[in-house]
Each structure stands twice: as C-alpha cells, then as structure tokens.
Design a protein around this motif. Structure first.
Motif, PDB file in Angstrom:
ATOM      1  N   LYS A 258      69.981  40.417   5.583  1.00 22.75           N
ATOM      2  CA  LYS A 258      68.937  40.489   6.541  1.00 22.75           C
ATOM      3  C   LYS A 258      69.196  41.130   8.013  1.00 22.75           C
ATOM      4  N   ASP A 259      68.469  41.954   8.536  1.00 23.39           N
ATOM      5  CA  ASP A 259      69.009  42.420   9.844  1.00 23.39           C
ATOM      6  C   ASP A 259      70.404  42.771  10.023  1.00 23.39           C
ATOM      7  N   CYS A 260      70.797  43.596   8.896  1.00 25.08           N
ATOM      8  CA  CYS A 260      72.293  43.928   8.878  1.00 25.08           C
ATOM      9  C   CYS A 260      72.353  45.482   9.367  1.00 25.08           C
ATOM     10  N   THR A 331      73.694  58.201  13.510  1.00 19.64           N
ATOM     11  CA  THR A 331      74.967  58.787  13.931  1.00 19.64           C
ATOM     12  C   THR A 331      75.895  59.360  12.707  1.00 19.64           C
ATOM     13  N   VAL A 332      76.125  60.583  12.702  1.00 19.83           N
ATOM     14  CA  VAL A 332      76.824  61.248  11.793  1.00 19.83           C
ATOM     15  C   VAL A 332      78.439  61.441  12.277  1.00 19.83           C
ATOM     16  N   GLN A 342      75.542  56.264  10.316  1.00 20.99           N
ATOM     17  CA  GLN A 342      75.682  54.880  10.900  1.00 20.99           C
ATOM     18  C   GLN A 342      74.033  54.842  11.255  1.00 20.99           C
ATOM     19  N   ILE A 343      73.496  53.895  10.415  1.00 24.00           N
ATOM     20  CA  ILE A 343      71.999  53.939  10.661  1.00 24.00           C
ATOM     21  C   ILE A 343      71.784  53.379  12.168  1.00 24.00           C
ATOM     22  N   VAL A 357      64.301  53.377   0.933  1.00 26.46           N
ATOM     23  CA  VAL A 357      64.659  54.698   1.441  1.00 26.46           C
ATOM     24  C   VAL A 357      64.696  55.021   2.887  1.00 26.46           C
ATOM     25  N   LEU A 358      65.893  55.336   3.161  1.00 26.82           N
ATOM     26  CA  LEU A 358      66.418  55.484   4.603  1.00 26.82           C
ATOM     27  C   LEU A 358      66.470  56.992   5.032  1.00 26.82           C
ATOM     28  N   THR A 359      65.772  57.531   6.011  1.00 27.17           N
ATOM     29  CA  THR A 359      65.951  58.829   6.431  1.00 27.17           C
ATOM     30  C   THR A 359      67.263  58.954   7.429  1.00 27.17           C
ATOM     31  N   LEU A 360      68.126  59.865   7.188  1.00 29.09           N
ATOM     32  CA  LEU A 360      69.285  60.100   7.743  1.00 29.09           C
ATOM     33  C   LEU A 360      69.598  61.037   8.703  1.00 29.09           C
TER      34      LEU A 360
END
Length: 539
Positions: A258-260, A331-332, A342-343, A357-360
């Motif tokens: 959670k909230d990680c 950040t890549v 880094q999300i 699903v996360l957009t990178l």
C-alpha cells in the motif's frame, strides 16, 4: 512435589520469555520489482528501553527468500540477530466474509441432512407399500376382480406420487451439494492468502540509548514481477510514430503493498550469474536417415527481415478498443546492465496476483513508411513503418498494440534481440492495394540435355493501386539456394530487383501511381543430374 515445582518454574520462564517478546507491525514502503521477483523494504517503529529486546514481526509472506534477509536499526541500538521462523498457531480471526460463508455452509449442511432424512422416509413408504400390495409370504388370500382393480389403481397412483416426491428431494440435494461446492471454493480462496503467511521474523536488538527506534527490513520475494507492453500509434504516413511504454505489474505474495514506492528493473538477479564455459566440439561423418522429408514449396526462413515480418503478420488479432492512459512523471535510469524505471507516484498493488498496468515512458519517432508485400506467402499488402535506430529504444520482449489514426489495428510481439537497424512495424493490411503472383507457363519448362535435367521457372506480379495517392511498394520473393555442387541455380532475369545471392532474396521497390497497375517478374533455372530428385527445405 519436585516435579510440580519444576513444571511451575518452566511455566514462569516461558511466561517471562513471551513477555520479553514485543510484537511489531510493519509497512512495506518500497519495492524494486524485477521481471521475475522483487526486493521489498519494510519499516517498523517502536519505543524501546535500554537492554536486550526480541522483536517479533508476524504475517511475513512465505514467498520470502530467507538468505536475502537484511535488517538495520536507527542509532542508539544494534542488531544482535535476525531469524525467520514459522508460527502455525498465529491464525488471524475470521473476517466478516469468512464468517458469512461458514454460516451459509452450516445452514446448507443442515438442509442437506434434513432432505436426506425426508428422502429416506419416502423410500420407506415405497418399501412398505410394495410389501402390503404383494402380501406376506404364504398369504393365500384371494381377491375379487373388483378388489384387484381398485388395489392396482391405488398402488399405481400412490407409487407414482412417492417416486415423484423422491425425485424432487434428490434434485434439492443435488442443488445443495452444488452450492456447498461453490461456498467451499470461496472459503478456500478467501483463506488461502491469509493462512499461508505463517512466517515471522525475530529481531534481537541491544538498545544503548532508550527512545523511538526504526527497524528496516529488506528481502527478496518470489511470485511477483512485471511484463512490458507497448502502445504504438501513428496518425498518418507523414507523421511521427508514438511509442508508449507500459508495464503490467503483479504480485501474489499474500501481502498488499500500500502506497509503496515502485521501481521497475529490467535485469534478473535470481538467474544463474556464472559465466558460460566452452566445451569441446567433435565432428563425425553424417549417416543420413533412410527416408528424407520432402517439401512441395520453397521458403528461406534464414532471411532475418522476412522472418520478422511473417511473425508479425501471424500475430495480427481481432480488432478491439482499449482505454488511453496518462503518463506520470517517471524517471528512467540507464546502467551497464540494467534499465530502471522509477515510478513518480506511489502505488498500491494487491497481493492476490491481479495485475496492474502502469505507464512508464513515451517516445516520438520519425519513421519511414512503406507498403510491403510477399506475394509468395500472402496476397495481402501491409503498411509498414520502419523505425530507425531500434536498439536505442531499449524495448524488451512484449506485446505491442498497434493503432493507426486512433483505430486499433492489432497486436505484434516485440523481440528485443532483433539485430537490424530498422525495425519493421506493421500497421495493418490495406485492401485497396492488390498484388497477385502467377507462374508464367509460357516461360516455364523442363528439358533433358545429356545427363542433365533443366527446369526453367518464371513468375510475374501484377500490382494495382486503388488509392487516390501515389505509393511506393516493396515486394519480396526468392529463388532457392543450392547446398550441393551438383545442383546449379541460375537467375536469368531478376526484373530490376535487388538480388542477394547468398540467401536468394529478391527485392523490388517500385512506385505505383494512383489508380494505376504495374507488372514485374523474374525467371531462374535449375540444373541437376537427371537421375536425381530435388527437395526444398525450410530453414
């Protein structure tokens, strides 16, 4: 008396030991997720007096890799030891959903038992009725015709009624059993994650300065990872291609994150990191098998570009629509062996295995568009976008969804080991452009000259552009490549194609004006001993 005193002493020691233990809650605040597995970091806070303390952290996932466990504590205290153990006695109380399921289960079991009693009662009535109608053994009582008629009618009516009732009860029992199976399955699913996390971590610390302390644990866990995917979009042939990098993240550790803080890693730490070692290679004479496999058609699968295109075509899927996503500020980072995403925003990922699903990232690429056809394999004409400097995009193996002018075209598989400088992306089939491949019978022939057999083979293509604009189209074909010095292959007419002799590849790039047709073709000849039969092999 001595035994009694000893027993009391043991109980007192156990009580003091249990009292000395301090249960500790924890929160997973960071996860570095690899393609398979993750390193998680958890934080716990507690106020401690001077002295030695044993801290117990329960509900630790059984997906933990024990040897990876590390711990540290804030200033004013030292870590003495860290151990992982299993406590099967610490089972959490029932949730409301579990209690409701247990109540429903108990009710259904009661209903099933009552129904079975009712069914048995009906069966007893049937047995008694049969006994009364048939009479006891040795009963020689005679019945009149009227009595027999009335008895038969009574028996038929009653036995029919009882059997219908027995059937109804049987159906009720079947329904109850089916519902019990469903509830039992729900109970198993509800309790599976909670009941399997029996692990606990015991941290022994020596406190030199009393006060609030922060305990940090870091460890590697399995049953989690992420899978790359992409949205590749083009607004038109004269506009850039947009590539949206996405990640499907999942974890089935049984513990919700959670909230990680989430960081996605492209390397794989759990793989065998030993370097490869060469072994000797031995060569022997080859003894052919009694029967060789023959093929009726030819294809040269060693052509890298063609293999990639055929793979893409075979992966085209049914049209559908997908939702668009906004791109967070991520950040890549690039290292020698890894790419890190880094999300930007904290994420909550459930521990039940459901993916999120996360957009990178988002890239805009100037592509070279070209129509493409391999008439030997299919008469369909594809619109391709050749992406330059493909290796610089750092794409991983994954599925890409293709969009043209916001219309979903299909999906392809991205291959990270592609070696070409330009990657051909298919943006679908354009049915307004047609191409047909025909064998020219008038130029194809077979003949025998001395001990040699000669086969002349000729093909032609007819292209038609039914668009309102001029196009350039790329056509691929091939002639066979000989692997035997007694088989000669000679290209007599390549029809202005670019010819790569080593792989037999023919490539034409021709302009076709709007509404116009275009013809091209090629001819080659095979020469081999007349007493031999040739075969064509796929590689």
């Amino acid at each position: 008396m001595i035994k009694k005193i000893a027993f009391i002493t043991i109980l007192m020691v156990q009580s003091l030991w249990i009292f000395a233990q301090k249960p500790l809650d924890y929160q997973i605040n960071k996860a570095d997720i690899y393609l398979n597995g993750a390193r998680v970091n958890s934080v716990s806070k507690i106020s401690l007096e001077k002295g030695s303390h044993t801290l117990i952290i329960t509900n630790i996932t059984d997906a933990i890799v024990e040897k990876s466990l590390q711990a540290k504590i804030s200033s004013g205290a030292n870590i003495v030891s860290v151990n992982i153990s299993r406590n099967y006695m610490d089972i959490s109380s029932l949730t409301k959903k579990e209690q409701d399921l247990f109540d429903a289960q108990k009710k259904l079991i009661t209903e099933k038992e009552l129904s079975e009693i009712e069914k048995q009662t009906v069966q007893d009535e049937i047995n008694l009725l049969n006994l009364l109608v048939r009479g006891k053994d040795g009963d020689d009582k005679k019945h009149t015709v009227t009595e027999l008629r009335e008895l038969t009618k009574f028996y038929a009516d009653k036995i029919n009624e009882l059997k219908k009732e027995s059937y109804r009860i049987t159906q009720e029992i079947t329904k109850i059993q089916e519902e019990l199976i469903r509830i039992n399955a729900q109970l198993v699913e509800e309790r599976a994650l909670k009941n399997k996390n029996y692990n606990q971590i015991e941290v022994t610390v020596e406190v030199t300065s009393a006060g609030s302390k922060t305990i940090e644990l870091g460890y590697f866990v399995t049953r989690c990872g992420w899978q790359p995917s992409y949205d590749i979009k083009a607004e038109g042939k004269d506009k850039p291609v947009h590539i949206v990098y996405k990640a499907s993240v999942w974890q089935n550790t049984g513990i919700d994150w959670k909230d990680c803080e989430i960081t996605l890693m492209t390397n794989q730490p759990v793989q065998d990191q030993n370097r490869p070692v060469l072994s000797p290679v031995f060569v022997e004479f080859y003894t052919p098998s009694p029967q060789a496999r023959e093929y009726e058609t030819m294809a040269d699968e060693s052509v890298e570009a063609e293999k990639d295109l055929v793979q893409m075509y075979s992966n085209m899927v049914e049209l559908s629509q997908q939702a668009k996503q906004s791109i967070p500020q991520n950040t890549v980072y690039h290292t020698d062996i890894n790419i890190t995403y880094q999300i930007g925003a904290k994420q909550s990922i459930a521990g039940n295995g459901k993916s999120q699903v996360l957009t990178l990232d988002n890239r805009q690429i100037d592509a070279r568009f070209l129509y493409h056809a391999i008439p030997k394999l299919t008469e369909q004409v594809f619109l391709l976008a050749y992406i330059p400097k493909w290796s610089n995009l750092n794409l991983l193996n994954g599925t890409a969804s293709i969009y043209l002018q916001d219309a979903f075209i299909g999906q392809i598989q991205i291959r990270e080991n592609y070696t070409g400088e330009e990657y051909p992306l298919s943006f679908g089939v354009d049915n307004r452009i047609t191409v047909k491949r025909n064998k020219k019978q008038d130029l194809s022939s077979e003949s025998r000259i001395g001990s040699e057999k000669r086969e002349k083979i000729s093909y032609e293509f007819l292209l038609r552009n039914n668009l309102s604009t001029d196009i350039d189209i790329e056509i691929l074909d091939q002639i066979p490549v000989s692997k035997n010095k007694n088989i000669k292959v000679m290209l007599e007419d390549k029809g202005e194609a670019e010819y790569t002799e080593s792989i037999g590849l023919l490539k034409w790039t021709v302009p076709v004006r709007a509404g116009q047709s275009y013809n091209l073709g090629f001819t080659y000849e095979l020469r081999y001993p007349k007493d031999n039969t040739i075969t064509y092999s796929y590689y």
